[in-house]
Design a protein around this motif. Structure first.
Motif, PDB file in Angstrom:
ATOM      1  N   VAL A   2       0.830  -1.207   0.000  1.00 41.50           N
ATOM      2  CA  VAL A   2       0.000   0.000   0.000  1.00 41.50           C
ATOM      3  C   VAL A   2       0.863   1.256   0.000  1.00 41.50           C
ATOM      4  O   VAL A   2       0.633   2.190  -0.775  1.00 41.50           O
ATOM      5  N   ASP A   3       1.900   1.280   0.857  1.00 36.74           N
ATOM      6  CA  ASP A   3       2.720   2.489   1.008  1.00 36.74           C
ATOM      7  C   ASP A   3       3.636   2.737  -0.177  1.00 36.74           C
ATOM      8  O   ASP A   3       3.848   3.893  -0.573  1.00 36.74           O
ATOM      9  N   GLN A   4       4.195   1.677  -0.751  1.00 33.79           N
ATOM     10  CA  GLN A   4       5.221   1.851  -1.778  1.00 33.79           C
ATOM     11  C   GLN A   4       4.703   1.688  -3.205  1.00 33.79           C
ATOM     12  O   GLN A   4       5.344   2.154  -4.141  1.00 33.79           O
ATOM     13  N   THR A   5       3.582   1.020  -3.380  1.00 30.21           N
ATOM     14  CA  THR A   5       3.087   0.771  -4.741  1.00 30.21           C
ATOM     15  C   THR A   5       1.724   1.403  -4.989  1.00 30.21           C
ATOM     16  O   THR A   5       1.554   2.192  -5.932  1.00 30.21           O
ATOM     17  N   LEU A   6       0.752   1.072  -4.135  1.00 29.79           N
ATOM     18  CA  LEU A   6      -0.610   1.514  -4.392  1.00 29.79           C
ATOM     19  C   LEU A   6      -0.788   3.010  -4.162  1.00 29.79           C
ATOM     20  O   LEU A   6      -1.335   3.719  -5.018  1.00 29.79           O
ATOM     21  N   THR A   7      -0.335   3.494  -3.008  1.00 32.11           N
ATOM     22  CA  THR A   7      -0.541   4.906  -2.675  1.00 32.11           C
ATOM     23  C   THR A   7       0.132   5.850  -3.659  1.00 32.11           C
ATOM     24  O   THR A   7      -0.501   6.808  -4.135  1.00 32.11           O
ATOM     25  N   PRO A   8       1.415   5.664  -4.016  1.00 29.78           N
ATOM     26  CA  PRO A   8       2.020   6.559  -5.016  1.00 29.78           C
ATOM     27  C   PRO A   8       1.289   6.547  -6.352  1.00 29.78           C
ATOM     28  O   PRO A   8       1.158   7.577  -7.016  1.00 29.78           O
ATOM     29  N   ARG A   9       0.813   5.374  -6.733  1.00 23.80           N
ATOM     30  CA  ARG A   9       0.084   5.290  -8.002  1.00 23.80           C
ATOM     31  C   ARG A   9      -1.224   6.066  -7.928  1.00 23.80           C
ATOM     32  O   ARG A   9      -1.596   6.776  -8.872  1.00 23.80           O
ATOM     33  N   LEU A  10      -1.941   5.938  -6.832  1.00 28.16           N
ATOM     34  CA  LEU A  10      -3.205   6.657  -6.670  1.00 28.16           C
ATOM     35  C   LEU A  10      -2.983   8.165  -6.595  1.00 28.16           C
ATOM     36  O   LEU A  10      -3.829   8.937  -7.058  1.00 28.16           O
ATOM     37  N   LYS A  11      -1.863   8.582  -6.009  1.00 29.62           N
ATOM     38  CA  LYS A  11      -1.572  10.014  -5.952  1.00 29.62           C
ATOM     39  C   LYS A  11      -1.366  10.600  -7.344  1.00 29.62           C
ATOM     40  O   LYS A  11      -1.740  11.741  -7.611  1.00 29.62           O
ATOM     41  N   GLN A  12      -0.765   9.823  -8.237  1.00 29.97           N
ATOM     42  CA  GLN A  12      -0.499  10.312  -9.590  1.00 29.97           C
ATOM     43  C   GLN A  12      -1.741  10.271 -10.477  1.00 29.97           C
ATOM     44  O   GLN A  12      -1.872  11.068 -11.407  1.00 29.97           O
ATOM     45  N   GLU A  13      -2.636   9.352 -10.195  1.00 25.41           N
ATOM     46  CA  GLU A  13      -3.809   9.170 -11.052  1.00 25.41           C
ATOM     47  C   GLU A  13      -4.908  10.174 -10.687  1.00 25.41           C
ATOM     48  O   GLU A  13      -5.347  10.229  -9.549  1.00 25.41           O
ATOM     49  N   PRO A  14      -5.363  11.005 -11.637  1.00 20.65           N
ATOM     50  CA  PRO A  14      -6.454  11.952 -11.335  1.00 20.65           C
ATOM     51  C   PRO A  14      -7.732  11.195 -10.950  1.00 20.65           C
ATOM     52  O   PRO A  14      -8.179  10.314 -11.681  1.00 20.65           O
ATOM     53  N   ILE A  15      -8.290  11.573  -9.819  1.00 25.37           N
ATOM     54  CA  ILE A  15      -9.458  10.851  -9.321  1.00 25.37           C
ATOM     55  C   ILE A  15     -10.754  11.612  -9.551  1.00 25.37           C
ATOM     56  O   ILE A  15     -11.831  11.023  -9.589  1.00 25.37           O
ATOM     57  N   SER A  16     -10.681  12.937  -9.713  1.00 28.31           N
ATOM     58  CA  SER A  16     -11.909  13.730  -9.806  1.00 28.31           C
ATOM     59  C   SER A  16     -12.755  13.389 -11.033  1.00 28.31           C
ATOM     60  O   SER A  16     -13.986  13.279 -10.915  1.00 28.31           O
ATOM     61  N   PRO A  17     -12.184  13.203 -12.251  1.00 33.20           N
ATOM     62  CA  PRO A  17     -13.066  12.837 -13.379  1.00 33.20           C
ATOM     63  C   PRO A  17     -13.767  11.501 -13.157  1.00 33.20           C
ATOM     64  O   PRO A  17     -14.957  11.362 -13.467  1.00 33.20           O
ATOM     65  N   LEU A  18     -13.036  10.525 -12.629  1.00 31.23           N
ATOM     66  CA  LEU A  18     -13.645   9.222 -12.371  1.00 31.23           C
ATOM     67  C   LEU A  18     -14.733   9.335 -11.305  1.00 31.23           C
ATOM     68  O   LEU A  18     -15.830   8.769 -11.454  1.00 31.23           O
ATOM     69  N   ALA A  19     -14.435  10.073 -10.217  1.00 30.16           N
ATOM     70  CA  ALA A  19     -15.424  10.245  -9.155  1.00 30.16           C
ATOM     71  C   ALA A  19     -16.657  10.996  -9.669  1.00 30.16           C
ATOM     72  O   ALA A  19     -17.795  10.664  -9.322  1.00 30.16           O
ATOM     73  N   GLY A  20     -16.431  12.012 -10.515  1.00 26.10           N
ATOM     74  CA  GLY A  20     -17.549  12.760 -11.067  1.00 26.10           C
ATOM     75  C   GLY A  20     -18.423  11.912 -11.974  1.00 26.10           C
ATOM     76  O   GLY A  20     -19.655  11.986 -11.920  1.00 26.10           O
ATOM     77  N   HIS A  21     -17.792  11.093 -12.802  1.00 29.86           N
ATOM     78  CA  HIS A  21     -18.553  10.209 -13.688  1.00 29.86           C
ATOM     79  C   HIS A  21     -19.362   9.197 -12.889  1.00 29.86           C
ATOM     80  O   HIS A  21     -20.533   8.925 -13.195  1.00 29.86           O
ATOM     81  N   LEU A  22     -18.738   8.642 -11.841  1.00 31.02           N
ATOM     82  CA  LEU A  22     -19.437   7.679 -10.985  1.00 31.02           C
ATOM     83  C   LEU A  22     -20.598   8.339 -10.252  1.00 31.02           C
ATOM     84  O   LEU A  22     -21.704   7.782 -10.180  1.00 31.02           O
ATOM     85  N   LEU A  23     -20.358   9.518  -9.714  1.00 35.88           N
ATOM     86  CA  LEU A  23     -21.411  10.230  -8.987  1.00 35.88           C
ATOM     87  C   LEU A  23     -22.557  10.609  -9.917  1.00 35.88           C
ATOM     88  O   LEU A  23     -23.736  10.559  -9.531  1.00 35.88           O
ATOM     89  N   GLU A  24     -22.239  10.959 -11.158  1.00 38.16           N
ATOM     90  CA  GLU A  24     -23.274  11.292 -12.136  1.00 38.16           C
ATOM     91  C   GLU A  24     -24.164  10.080 -12.417  1.00 38.16           C
ATOM     92  O   GLU A  24     -25.395  10.195 -12.486  1.00 38.16           O
ATOM     93  N   ALA A  25     -23.548   8.906 -12.558  1.00 39.57           N
ATOM     94  CA  ALA A  25     -24.325   7.694 -12.795  1.00 39.57           C
ATOM     95  C   ALA A  25     -25.173   7.335 -11.584  1.00 39.57           C
ATOM     96  O   ALA A  25     -26.327   6.897 -11.725  1.00 39.57           O
ATOM     97  N   ILE A  26     -24.626   7.523 -10.385  1.00 41.82           N
ATOM     98  CA  ILE A  26     -25.373   7.232  -9.157  1.00 41.82           C
ATOM     99  C   ILE A  26     -26.603   8.132  -9.053  1.00 41.82           C
ATOM    100  O   ILE A  26     -27.707   7.668  -8.756  1.00 41.82           O
TER     101      ILE A  26
END
Length: 327
Positions: free
Chosen positions: A69-93
């Motif tokens: 989580v600390d060395q692989t997952l978290t750095p990757r998630l920090k680099q990946e933009p989350i707002s467009p994905l979250a917005g698309h998901l929230l729109e569908a919900i």
């Protein structure tokens, strides 16, 4: 002999056409479907697979998961933009009304809390009263406001198209649009994501969630009559029935597996057949003869006897002819 045998196997058994025809003729998936569709066979598959699944779940320890989580997952998630994905998901919900169940729970809990804690509601309202107003006025006003709040919470709970519910829908639509199109909202979402992921307790929190989930799954898997085992058995049996009855699905899967087999043999077939050459070359002449004789068995003895008998008869015939013909 070794090279000839290797060439014979390669050209006659490990060809793409031969492998594909043999696999399709075997109707493997149809047989698997018939076998799995029986509940006792599906249960056997689950029972045989459970020990491996349980060992796999237990093999993940805190150090490995936290490091991942600390060395692989978290750095990757920090680099990946989350707002467009979250917005698309929230729109569908919001479009599908999937959040209405959560709003129902919140409205019901709010009304129940107000009904069961009138003193706390009154205290909250009374704390906003001006210092100069008489106490009896405060009590009367507070009681009236408390009653109106309880009635309002009941209306929110019972009316699917209440203004509060419509306002929540509108807010979620605006938020979904902002997460996908508004730079300010997108930047705030990314800042919040980084702040959450940078917290030192993220790794241990993920492991705690994993630990709780793992123990719940292991406990459910140990219960032979539990819902999880029953559901797994039903799913495996249902898969078998689908493979047996759905010819189109079976045909697609058969074609895909046949392609996979052919691709595997194209890539590794030479290495498989080379075992024949390397093995036979390691034998000496006597060892090769002994092993061939062992596997051929009685047929080799008959061949030897027939050869001897036929040779003797031919020799006698030639000798008799030579004696009968004039010199």
């Amino acid at each position: 002999m070794a090279e000839s045998l290797e060439e014979f196997v390669s050209q006659n058994f490990l060809t793409p056409q031969t492998l594909r025809e043999r696999y399709l003729d075997a109707e493997v998936l149809l047989r698997v479907g018939h076998w799995l569709s029986k509940p006792e066979h599906a249960e056997r598959v689950i029972t045989e697979a459970l020990p491996m699944v349980q060992r796999g779940l237990r093999s993940v320890d805190e150090e490995v998961l936290t490091e991942f989580v600390d060395q692989t997952l978290t750095p990757r998630l920090k680099q990946e933009p989350i707002s467009p994905l979250a917005g698309h998901l929230l729109e569908a919900i919001e479009r599908d009304g999937a959040h209405h169940g959560l709003v129902d729970i919140a409205a019901n809990e709010l009304h129940s809390w107000m009904v069961s804690h009138p003193g706390e509601v009154a205290a909250i309202i009374g704390s906003r009263a001006p210092w100069w107003s008489p106490q009896w006025v405060d009590a009367k006003v507070t009681g009236r406001i408390t009653g109106e709040l309880v009635a309002w919470a009941e209306q929110v709970r019972d009316q699917p198209h209440h203004q509060v519910r419509l306002a929540i829908d509108s807010y979620l639509r605006d938020l979904a649009h902002g997460l996908q199109n508004d730079p300010v909202t997108m930047a705030k979402a990314e800042d919040l994501k980084v702040a959450v992921l940078s917290h030192p307790q993220v790794g241990s929190t993920v492991f705690a969630l994993w630990e709780a989930t793992r123990e719940a799954v292991l406990e459910a898997l140990d219960d032979a009559q539990g819902q999880l085992r029953t559901r797994l058995n039903d799913e495996v049996s249902g898969l078998g029935a689908k493979l047996r009855e759905d010819e189109a699905l079976r045909s697609r899967l058969d074609s895909w597996i046949a392609d996979l087999v052919v691709a595997g043999v194209d890539r590794y077939g030479a290495e498989v057949t080379s075992v024949i050459t390397s093995t036979i070359r390691a034998w000496d002449g006597k060892l090769a003869a002994d092993r061939i004789e062992l596997h051929v068995g009685r047929d080799l003895q008959f061949i030897r006897i027939n050869g001897t008998v036929v040779g003797a008869l031919v020799g006698l015939v030639i000798h008799a002819i030579s004696q009968l013909l004039p010199g």
